[in-house]
Design an enzyme around this catalytic site. Sequence first.
Site, PDB file in Angstrom:
ATOM      1  N   ASP A 179       0.842  -1.207   0.000  1.00  0.00           N
ATOM      2  CA  ASP A 179       0.000   0.000   0.000  1.00  0.00           C
ATOM      3  C   ASP A 179       0.878   1.259   0.000  1.00  0.00           C
ATOM      4  O   ASP A 179       0.593   2.247  -0.688  1.00  0.00           O
ATOM      5  CB  ASP A 179      -0.907  -0.022   1.234  1.00  0.00           C
ATOM      6  CG  ASP A 179      -2.026   1.009   1.166  1.00  0.00           C
ATOM      7  OD1 ASP A 179      -2.401   1.415   0.050  1.00  0.00           O
ATOM      8  OD2 ASP A 179      -2.540   1.396   2.229  1.00  0.00           O
ATOM      9  N   ASN A 195      -2.856 -11.084  -3.944  1.00  0.00           N
ATOM     10  CA  ASN A 195      -2.773 -12.550  -3.989  1.00  0.00           C
ATOM     11  C   ASN A 195      -1.446 -12.957  -3.371  1.00  0.00           C
ATOM     12  O   ASN A 195      -0.381 -12.606  -3.887  1.00  0.00           O
ATOM     13  CB  ASN A 195      -2.841 -13.051  -5.439  1.00  0.00           C
ATOM     14  CG  ASN A 195      -4.235 -12.879  -6.001  1.00  0.00           C
ATOM     15  OD1 ASN A 195      -5.221 -13.183  -5.329  1.00  0.00           O
ATOM     16  ND2 ASN A 195      -4.321 -12.359  -7.211  1.00  0.00           N
ATOM     17  N   LYS A 236       1.127 -15.606  -2.879  1.00  0.00           N
ATOM     18  CA  LYS A 236       1.431 -16.842  -3.609  1.00  0.00           C
ATOM     19  C   LYS A 236       2.448 -17.719  -2.887  1.00  0.00           C
ATOM     20  O   LYS A 236       2.399 -18.937  -2.974  1.00  0.00           O
ATOM     21  CB  LYS A 236       1.941 -16.503  -5.009  1.00  0.00           C
ATOM     22  CG  LYS A 236       0.837 -15.898  -5.874  1.00  0.00           C
ATOM     23  CD  LYS A 236       1.379 -15.366  -7.175  1.00  0.00           C
ATOM     24  CE  LYS A 236       0.252 -14.986  -8.113  1.00  0.00           C
ATOM     25  NZ  LYS A 236      -0.488 -16.125  -8.656  1.00  0.00           N
ATOM     26  N   ARG A 280     -10.827  10.578 -11.659  1.00  0.00           N
ATOM     27  CA  ARG A 280     -10.182  10.668 -10.332  1.00  0.00           C
ATOM     28  C   ARG A 280      -9.562   9.337  -9.920  1.00  0.00           C
ATOM     29  O   ARG A 280      -8.947   9.250  -8.862  1.00  0.00           O
ATOM     30  CB  ARG A 280     -11.226  11.089  -9.299  1.00  0.00           C
ATOM     31  CG  ARG A 280     -11.754  12.520  -9.499  1.00  0.00           C
ATOM     32  CD  ARG A 280     -12.989  12.743  -8.621  1.00  0.00           C
ATOM     33  NE  ARG A 280     -12.712  12.454  -7.235  1.00  0.00           N
ATOM     34  CZ  ARG A 280     -13.615  11.959  -6.375  1.00  0.00           C
ATOM     35  NH1 ARG A 280     -14.853  11.703  -6.777  1.00  0.00           N
ATOM     36  NH2 ARG A 280     -13.286  11.725  -5.130  1.00  0.00           N
TER      37      ARG A 280
HETATM   38  C1  LIG Z   1       5.188   8.364   2.923  1.00  0.00           C
HETATM   39  C2  LIG Z   1       3.825   8.470   2.506  1.00  0.00           C
HETATM   40  C3  LIG Z   1       3.261   7.202   2.043  1.00  0.00           C
HETATM   41  C4  LIG Z   1       2.157   7.489   1.112  1.00  0.00           C
HETATM   42  C5  LIG Z   1       1.433   6.266   0.804  1.00  0.00           C
HETATM   43  C6  LIG Z   1       0.441   5.987   1.840  1.00  0.00           C
HETATM   44  C7  LIG Z   1      -0.325   4.787   1.447  1.00  0.00           C
HETATM   45  C8  LIG Z   1      -1.398   4.556   2.427  1.00  0.00           C
HETATM   46  C9  LIG Z   1      -2.686   5.106   1.895  1.00  0.00           C
HETATM   47  C10 LIG Z   1      -3.772   4.658   2.768  1.00  0.00           C
HETATM   48  O1  LIG Z   1      -3.660   3.682   3.440  1.00  0.00           O
HETATM   49  S1  LIG Z   1      -5.190   5.581   2.767  1.00  0.00           S
HETATM   50  C11 LIG Z   1      -6.093   4.818   4.086  1.00  0.00           C
HETATM   51  C12 LIG Z   1      -7.015   3.755   3.612  1.00  0.00           C
HETATM   52  N1  LIG Z   1      -8.047   4.321   2.793  1.00  0.00           N
HETATM   53  C13 LIG Z   1      -9.088   4.966   3.313  1.00  0.00           C
HETATM   54  O2  LIG Z   1      -9.247   5.107   4.492  1.00  0.00           O
HETATM   55  C14 LIG Z   1     -10.075   5.512   2.319  1.00  0.00           C
HETATM   56  C15 LIG Z   1     -11.495   5.407   2.816  1.00  0.00           C
HETATM   57  N2  LIG Z   1     -12.421   5.684   1.700  1.00  0.00           N
HETATM   58  C16 LIG Z   1     -12.717   6.964   1.384  1.00  0.00           C
HETATM   59  O3  LIG Z   1     -12.329   7.923   2.043  1.00  0.00           O
HETATM   60  C17 LIG Z   1     -13.544   7.174   0.160  1.00  0.00           C
HETATM   61  O4  LIG Z   1     -14.285   6.024  -0.140  1.00  0.00           O
HETATM   62  C18 LIG Z   1     -12.682   7.542  -1.083  1.00  0.00           C
HETATM   63  C19 LIG Z   1     -11.956   8.846  -0.796  1.00  0.00           C
HETATM   64  C20 LIG Z   1     -11.683   6.448  -1.442  1.00  0.00           C
HETATM   65  C21 LIG Z   1     -13.603   7.738  -2.269  1.00  0.00           C
HETATM   66  O5  LIG Z   1     -14.655   8.595  -1.871  1.00  0.00           O
HETATM   67  P1  LIG Z   1     -15.141   9.793  -2.789  1.00  0.00           P
HETATM   68  O6  LIG Z   1     -16.443  10.246  -2.235  1.00  0.00           O
HETATM   69  O7  LIG Z   1     -14.061  10.789  -2.952  1.00  0.00           O
HETATM   70  O8  LIG Z   1     -15.321   9.119  -4.231  1.00  0.00           O
HETATM   71  P2  LIG Z   1     -16.599   8.367  -4.809  1.00  0.00           P
HETATM   72  O9  LIG Z   1     -17.207   7.423  -3.845  1.00  0.00           O
HETATM   73  O10 LIG Z   1     -17.464   9.402  -5.446  1.00  0.00           O
HETATM   74  O11 LIG Z   1     -15.906   7.477  -5.969  1.00  0.00           O
HETATM   75  C22 LIG Z   1     -15.143   8.092  -6.997  1.00  0.00           C
HETATM   76  C23 LIG Z   1     -14.935   7.029  -8.055  1.00  0.00           C
HETATM   77  O12 LIG Z   1     -14.155   5.956  -7.485  1.00  0.00           O
HETATM   78  C24 LIG Z   1     -14.907   4.732  -7.524  1.00  0.00           C
HETATM   79  N3  LIG Z   1     -14.645   4.009  -6.284  1.00  0.00           N
HETATM   80  C25 LIG Z   1     -14.597   4.498  -5.038  1.00  0.00           C
HETATM   81  N4  LIG Z   1     -14.314   3.539  -4.149  1.00  0.00           N
HETATM   82  C26 LIG Z   1     -14.178   2.402  -4.878  1.00  0.00           C
HETATM   83  C27 LIG Z   1     -13.875   1.056  -4.535  1.00  0.00           C
HETATM   84  N5  LIG Z   1     -13.643   0.694  -3.295  1.00  0.00           N
HETATM   85  N6  LIG Z   1     -13.805   0.155  -5.530  1.00  0.00           N
HETATM   86  C28 LIG Z   1     -14.021   0.528  -6.825  1.00  0.00           C
HETATM   87  N7  LIG Z   1     -14.307   1.804  -7.204  1.00  0.00           N
HETATM   88  C29 LIG Z   1     -14.378   2.710  -6.248  1.00  0.00           C
HETATM   89  C30 LIG Z   1     -16.372   5.180  -7.603  1.00  0.00           C
HETATM   90  O13 LIG Z   1     -17.171   4.172  -8.189  1.00  0.00           O
HETATM   91  C31 LIG Z   1     -16.239   6.375  -8.499  1.00  0.00           C
HETATM   92  O14 LIG Z   1     -16.039   5.949  -9.828  1.00  0.00           O
HETATM   93  P3  LIG Z   1     -16.599   6.800 -11.079  1.00  0.00           P
HETATM   94  O15 LIG Z   1     -15.867   8.132 -11.032  1.00  0.00           O
HETATM   95  O16 LIG Z   1     -16.263   5.988 -12.289  1.00  0.00           O
HETATM   96  O17 LIG Z   1     -18.063   6.954 -10.831  1.00  0.00           O
END
Ligand SMILES: CCCCCCCCCC(=O)SCCNC(=O)CCNC(=O)[C@H](O)C(C)(C)COP(=O)(O)OP(=O)(O)OC[C@H]1O[C@@H](n2cnc3c(N)ncnc32)[C@H](O)[C@@H]1OP(=O)(O)O
Length: 242
Positions: free
Chosen positions: A161, A183, A185, A206
Site C-alpha cells: 500500500d 494474492n 502466492k 479521479r
Molecule cells: C510516505 C507516505 C506514504 C504514502 C502512501 C500511503 C499509502 C497509504 C494510503 C492509505 O492507506 S489511505 C487509508 C485507507 N483508505 C481509506 O481510508 C479511504 C477510505 N475511503 C474513502 O475515504 C472514500 O471512499 C474515497 C476517498 C476512497 C472515495 O470517496 P469519494 O467520495 O471521494 O469518491 P466516490 O465514492 O465518489 O468514488 C469516486 C470514483 O471511485 C470509484 N470508487 C470508489 N471507491 C471504490 C472502490 N472501493 N472500488 C471501486 N471503485 C471505487 C467510484 O465508483 C467512483 O467511480 P466513477 O468516477 O467511475 O463513478
Amino acid sequence: MLRSCAARLRTLGAPRWLPEGWRAPGSEPRAAQRSFSSEEVFHKDYAVPNPSWNKDLRLLFDQFTKKCEDGSWKRLSSYKRGCALRVKDFQTHFLDPKHMKEEQTSKAQLFTRSFDEGLGFEYVMFYSDVEKRMVCLFQGGPHLEGAPGFLHGGAIATIVDTTTGTCAVITGGVVMTANLNINYKRPVPLCSVVVINCQLDKVEGRKIFISCSVQSVDEKTLYSEATSLFVKLEPKSDIKSC
Ligand SMILES: CCCCCCCCCC(=O)SCCNC(=O)CCNC(=O)[C@H](O)C(C)(C)COP(=O)(O)OP(=O)(O)OC[C@H]1O[C@@H](n2cnc3c(N)ncnc32)[C@H](O)[C@@H]1OP(=O)(O)O
C-alpha cells in the site's frame, strides 16, 4: 522545544520524500533547493543504509543509486514525520478536519517508520518518471512475523500500500486507497529482502490504477501480486459528509 506538527509542516513545505522538483498537480511549485534549518536536520532520512541492512539490500541500493546518476531514476527520501501531504493540502481535501486534532497529529508518526532500526520495515523506494514505475527494496524485520519464520500478510499489505500509494501520490496528488487486492502466492521469509515493482496502469478521471509484484531478489520467486485503486480526493466543499 518541539514545535507542533502543523507548525513544523508549514515550515517544511512540500512533502520531503517525493522526488526533487515534484509537485502535486495543480499546486504551486515547491521552493527549489532551499537551505536546511537545524530543525529540518532533526528529521532523519531513513531511506539510506543502516547497520541492520543485509548484503542483498545494500547491493540493490547501490545498483539503483547508480541508475539515479543520469537522472532517469530518483531515490525518495523517507522520514518518520513524512506526512504524505502538506497539512494545508490535506485540510483542503480532508472529509472532516475536526478529526485532525493538533495534540494527536503532533504525536503522529508514519506507521512504516515507527519501529526500531532493523525490527520492522526497512525500505527504500526509487521512482522513474519516464517509466512511471516505482521500485521498493524491502527487508521485513523480526517484529513483522506472522506465521512462524515468515512475514505477516498485513505487513506485506502495508508495504504494498505504501509503495503503490507513493506512486499514486506522485501521479495524482491528494489520494486515498479505495481498493487493494493482494494474492499471496508464497510466504516471505522473515528478514529476507524482496523487490516490489509497481507501475501505473491507467488513470480514469479521479481513479488511479496501479499494480505491483513482490519478488525475491533473484526474481525466481513471485511472493505476491497486487492491484490497487486510488481515488483523488476532491476539495471538501464538493464532498458529501460521511
Ligand atoms: C510516505 C507516505 C506514504 C504514502 C502512501 C500511503 C499509502 C497509504 C494510503 C492509505 O492507506 S489511505 C487509508 C485507507 N483508505 C481509506 O481510508 C479511504 C477510505 N475511503 C474513502 O475515504 C472514500 O471512499 C474515497 C476517498 C476512497 C472515495 O470517496 P469519494 O467520495 O471521494 O469518491 P466516490 O465514492 O465518489 O468514488 C469516486 C470514483 O471511485 C470509484 N470508487 C470508489 N471507491 C471504490 C472502490 N472501493 N472500488 C471501486 N471503485 C471505487 C467510484 O465508483 C467512483 O467511480 P466513477 O468516477 O467511475 O463513478
